[in-house]
Design a protein around this motif. Structure first.
Motif, PDB file in Angstrom:
ATOM      1  N   VAL A  65     -10.028  -8.742  25.034  1.00 48.99           N
ATOM      2  CA  VAL A  65      -8.918  -9.369  24.979  1.00 48.99           C
ATOM      3  C   VAL A  65      -8.868 -10.764  26.035  1.00 48.99           C
ATOM      4  CG1 VAL A  65      -6.368  -9.803  24.878  1.00 48.99           C
ATOM      5  CG2 VAL A  65      -7.516  -7.787  23.795  1.00 48.99           C
ATOM      6  N   VAL A  66      -8.722 -11.909  25.680  1.00 49.44           N
ATOM      7  CA  VAL A  66      -8.572 -13.288  26.376  1.00 49.44           C
ATOM      8  C   VAL A  66      -7.126 -13.304  26.545  1.00 49.44           C
ATOM      9  CG1 VAL A  66      -9.366 -15.379  26.910  1.00 49.44           C
ATOM     10  CG2 VAL A  66     -10.896 -13.984  25.953  1.00 49.44           C
ATOM     11  N   ALA A  67      -6.428 -13.062  27.532  1.00 42.70           N
ATOM     12  CA  ALA A  67      -5.044 -13.117  27.693  1.00 42.70           C
ATOM     13  C   ALA A  67      -4.542 -14.185  28.706  1.00 42.70           C
ATOM     14  CB  ALA A  67      -4.259 -11.672  28.249  1.00 42.70           C
ATOM     15  N   SER A  68      -4.642 -15.358  28.227  1.00 40.25           N
ATOM     16  CA  SER A  68      -4.293 -16.497  29.003  1.00 40.25           C
ATOM     17  C   SER A  68      -2.718 -16.566  29.292  1.00 40.25           C
ATOM     18  CB  SER A  68      -4.741 -17.919  28.211  1.00 40.25           C
ATOM     19  OG  SER A  68      -4.349 -17.875  27.155  1.00 40.25           O
ATOM     20  N   TYR A  93       3.189 -16.394  24.909  1.00 35.57           N
ATOM     21  CA  TYR A  93       4.210 -17.488  24.451  1.00 35.57           C
ATOM     22  C   TYR A  93       5.287 -16.726  24.721  1.00 35.57           C
ATOM     23  CZ  TYR A  93       0.560 -20.002  21.940  1.00 35.57           C
ATOM     24  OH  TYR A  93      -0.676 -20.933  21.662  1.00 35.57           O
ATOM     25  N   ASN A  94       6.275 -17.152  25.713  1.00 30.80           N
ATOM     26  CA  ASN A  94       7.602 -16.926  25.912  1.00 30.80           C
ATOM     27  C   ASN A  94       7.335 -15.382  26.200  1.00 30.80           C
ATOM     28  OD1 ASN A  94       8.775 -19.117  25.255  1.00 30.80           O
ATOM     29  ND2 ASN A  94       8.567 -18.557  23.108  1.00 30.80           N
ATOM     30  N   TYR A  95       6.390 -14.894  27.215  1.00 32.18           N
ATOM     31  CA  TYR A  95       6.294 -13.773  27.814  1.00 32.18           C
ATOM     32  C   TYR A  95       5.623 -12.640  26.835  1.00 32.18           C
ATOM     33  CZ  TYR A  95       9.829 -15.755  30.931  1.00 32.18           C
ATOM     34  OH  TYR A  95      10.562 -16.852  31.462  1.00 32.18           O
ATOM     35  N   SER A  96       5.321 -13.083  25.596  1.00 31.03           N
ATOM     36  CA  SER A  96       4.556 -12.057  24.629  1.00 31.03           C
ATOM     37  C   SER A  96       3.586 -12.870  23.799  1.00 31.03           C
ATOM     38  CB  SER A  96       5.630 -11.457  23.782  1.00 31.03           C
ATOM     39  OG  SER A  96       5.327 -10.341  23.014  1.00 31.03           O
ATOM     40  N   ILE A  97       2.924 -12.087  23.052  1.00 30.88           N
ATOM     41  CA  ILE A  97       1.859 -12.509  22.154  1.00 30.88           C
ATOM     42  C   ILE A  97       2.379 -13.336  20.890  1.00 30.88           C
ATOM     43  CG2 ILE A  97       0.543 -10.470  22.566  1.00 30.88           C
ATOM     44  CD1 ILE A  97       1.062  -9.381  19.778  1.00 30.88           C
ATOM     45  N   PRO A  98       1.663 -14.289  20.536  1.00 28.83           N
ATOM     46  CA  PRO A  98       2.008 -15.142  19.176  1.00 28.83           C
ATOM     47  C   PRO A  98       2.535 -14.090  18.040  1.00 28.83           C
ATOM     48  CG  PRO A  98       0.034 -15.912  20.194  1.00 28.83           C
ATOM     49  CD  PRO A  98       0.189 -14.680  20.673  1.00 28.83           C
ATOM     50  N   SER A  99       3.379 -14.732  17.387  1.00 24.50           N
ATOM     51  CA  SER A  99       3.808 -13.890  16.160  1.00 24.50           C
ATOM     52  C   SER A  99       2.691 -13.517  15.094  1.00 24.50           C
ATOM     53  CB  SER A  99       4.857 -14.431  15.602  1.00 24.50           C
ATOM     54  OG  SER A  99       4.576 -15.504  14.963  1.00 24.50           O
ATOM     55  N   THR A 100       1.729 -14.426  15.148  1.00 25.51           N
ATOM     56  CA  THR A 100       0.709 -14.232  14.161  1.00 25.51           C
ATOM     57  C   THR A 100       0.096 -13.282  14.440  1.00 25.51           C
ATOM     58  OG1 THR A 100      -0.502 -15.991  15.497  1.00 25.51           O
ATOM     59  CG2 THR A 100       0.774 -16.591  13.340  1.00 25.51           C
ATOM     60  N   LEU A 101      -0.549 -12.995  15.940  1.00 25.69           N
ATOM     61  CA  LEU A 101      -1.241 -11.727  16.307  1.00 25.69           C
ATOM     62  C   LEU A 101      -0.289 -10.597  15.963  1.00 25.69           C
ATOM     63  CD1 LEU A 101      -3.554 -10.722  17.564  1.00 25.69           C
ATOM     64  CD2 LEU A 101      -2.872 -11.113  19.907  1.00 25.69           C
ATOM     65  N   PHE A 120       4.531  -9.006  29.269  1.00 28.26           N
ATOM     66  CA  PHE A 120       4.839  -8.192  28.043  1.00 28.26           C
ATOM     67  C   PHE A 120       3.365  -8.225  27.300  1.00 28.26           C
ATOM     68  CE2 PHE A 120       8.898  -9.282  29.256  1.00 28.26           C
ATOM     69  CZ  PHE A 120       9.449  -8.159  29.831  1.00 28.26           C
ATOM     70  N   VAL A 121       2.411  -8.974  27.532  1.00 30.57           N
ATOM     71  CA  VAL A 121       1.238  -9.107  26.797  1.00 30.57           C
ATOM     72  C   VAL A 121       0.321  -8.172  27.058  1.00 30.57           C
ATOM     73  CG1 VAL A 121      -0.826 -10.656  26.481  1.00 30.57           C
ATOM     74  CG2 VAL A 121       1.229 -11.837  26.721  1.00 30.57           C
ATOM     75  N   GLN A 122      -0.352  -7.945  28.202  1.00 32.11           N
ATOM     76  CA  GLN A 122      -1.245  -6.727  28.638  1.00 32.11           C
ATOM     77  C   GLN A 122      -0.506  -5.372  28.447  1.00 32.11           C
ATOM     78  OE1 GLN A 122      -2.688  -9.178  32.341  1.00 32.11           O
ATOM     79  NE2 GLN A 122      -3.938  -7.312  32.090  1.00 32.11           N
ATOM     80  N   ASN A 123       0.615  -5.258  28.909  1.00 34.02           N
ATOM     81  CA  ASN A 123       1.336  -4.104  28.643  1.00 34.02           C
ATOM     82  C   ASN A 123       1.514  -3.489  27.160  1.00 34.02           C
ATOM     83  OD1 ASN A 123       1.745  -4.112  31.439  1.00 34.02           O
ATOM     84  ND2 ASN A 123       3.926  -4.556  31.313  1.00 34.02           N
ATOM     85  N   TYR A 124       1.916  -4.554  26.207  1.00 35.69           N
ATOM     86  CA  TYR A 124       2.196  -4.124  24.915  1.00 35.69           C
ATOM     87  C   TYR A 124       0.692  -3.991  24.380  1.00 35.69           C
ATOM     88  CZ  TYR A 124       2.691  -5.193  20.022  1.00 35.69           C
ATOM     89  OH  TYR A 124       2.519  -5.003  18.634  1.00 35.69           O
ATOM     90  N   LEU A 125      -0.362  -4.595  24.481  1.00 32.14           N
ATOM     91  CA  LEU A 125      -1.489  -4.718  23.997  1.00 32.14           C
ATOM     92  C   LEU A 125      -2.452  -3.324  24.333  1.00 32.14           C
ATOM     93  CD1 LEU A 125      -2.782  -8.255  24.016  1.00 32.14           C
ATOM     94  CD2 LEU A 125      -1.833  -6.691  22.018  1.00 32.14           C
ATOM     95  N   GLU A 126      -1.952  -3.229  25.663  1.00 30.35           N
ATOM     96  CA  GLU A 126      -2.633  -1.477  26.262  1.00 30.35           C
ATOM     97  C   GLU A 126      -1.978  -0.494  25.365  1.00 30.35           C
ATOM     98  OE1 GLU A 126      -1.708  -1.398  30.214  1.00 30.35           O
ATOM     99  OE2 GLU A 126      -3.265  -2.624  30.989  1.00 30.35           O
ATOM    100  N   ALA A 127      -0.769  -0.486  25.050  1.00 28.93           N
ATOM    101  CA  ALA A 127      -0.095   0.417  24.182  1.00 28.93           C
ATOM    102  C   ALA A 127      -0.446   0.429  22.757  1.00 28.93           C
ATOM    103  CB  ALA A 127       1.783   0.215  24.164  1.00 28.93           C
ATOM    104  N   VAL A 128      -0.597  -0.537  22.246  1.00 26.00           N
ATOM    105  CA  VAL A 128      -1.178  -0.791  20.698  1.00 26.00           C
ATOM    106  C   VAL A 128      -2.498  -0.748  20.751  1.00 26.00           C
ATOM    107  CG1 VAL A 128      -1.314  -2.257  18.865  1.00 26.00           C
ATOM    108  CG2 VAL A 128       0.920  -2.186  20.202  1.00 26.00           C
TER     109      VAL A 128
END
Length: 216
Positions: free
Chosen positions: A133-136, A98-106, A152-160
């Motif tokens: 992770v299913v990163a649609s 969503y808007n280049y990143s993950i949902p705020s709830t996640l 910024f989804v896969q990059n961020y989730l890789e870091a975290v």
């Protein structure tokens, strides 16, 4: 018996969501391999966890006897989420872009389970645990595409997930999901369909592969 922690975060229900649909295929294949297993399910869109607060954060750095009642209550909610992660044999996360990143709830769930000295630090308590992770995403942000720099989804989730929590991370990436709905993307529909088919195949294959790994 194996336990799968399944987390969805898409705001769209059921088949209207690519991340939910592909994650559901993974879960179905997982349950076929583990008919007596357990699935712990959290739908962060319909039942969001609390965003991190000062009490929830500071309680992690305070001795139990020194915590205020508010800190104790907030920390107990964090511990519940942490223990779900620690008890699971594998984790499945639906993470739409969503808007280049993950949902705020996640992001809220991650903020709660990242606990220095327990789930992160020198010896993370869930280290080595497999997570899929299913990163649609509505478009394509793959290397070489015009919007590669906006991924910024896969990059961020890789870091975290990998860097902080020490999990064994794999991605399934259904892309171009907006193609069937956006006339400007109509020529990309065949690529969307191929990506979708590949994602469902990957979900089934990874679930079976993971089941074999855990049974070994």
């Amino acid at each position: 018996m194996a336990t799968l922690l399944h987390i969805d975060s898409s705001v769209f229900p059921g088949e209207a969501s690519s991340s939910r649909s592909v994650a559901a295929a993974f879960r179905e294949a997982w349950e076929e391999q583990h008919p007596e297993g357990t699935v712990v399910y959290r739908d962060l869109a319909t039942d969001p966890v609390p965003h991190i607060t000062a009490d929830a954060w500071s309680a992690g750095n305070a001795a139990p006897s020194a915590r205020t009642p508010e800190q104790s209550a907030a920390f107990a909610a964090r511990v519940e989420l942490v223990e779900e992660l620690e008890r699971a044999d594998a984790v499945l996360i639906g993470a739409p872009m969503y808007n280049y990143s993950i949902p705020s709830t996640l992001k809220a769930w991650l903020d709660n389970v990242i606990l220095l000295g327990r789930t992160t630090g020198e010896t993370p308590s869930a280290q080595g645990k497999p997570v899929v992770v299913v990163a649609s995403r509505g478009g394509s942000y793959a290397p070489g595409t015009p919007r590669e720099g906006y991924e910024f989804v896969q990059n961020y989730l890789e870091a975290v997930l990998e860097g902080s929590l020490g999990l064994d991370l794999e991605f399934i990436v259904p892309e171009l999901t907006m193609a069937p709905r956006n006339p400007a993307m109509s020529e990309l529909v065949p690529l969307y369909e191929a990506s979708r088919e590949r994602a469902f195949g990957d979900a089934t294959a990874k679930a079976k592969e993971l089941a074999e790994r855990l049974a070994a």
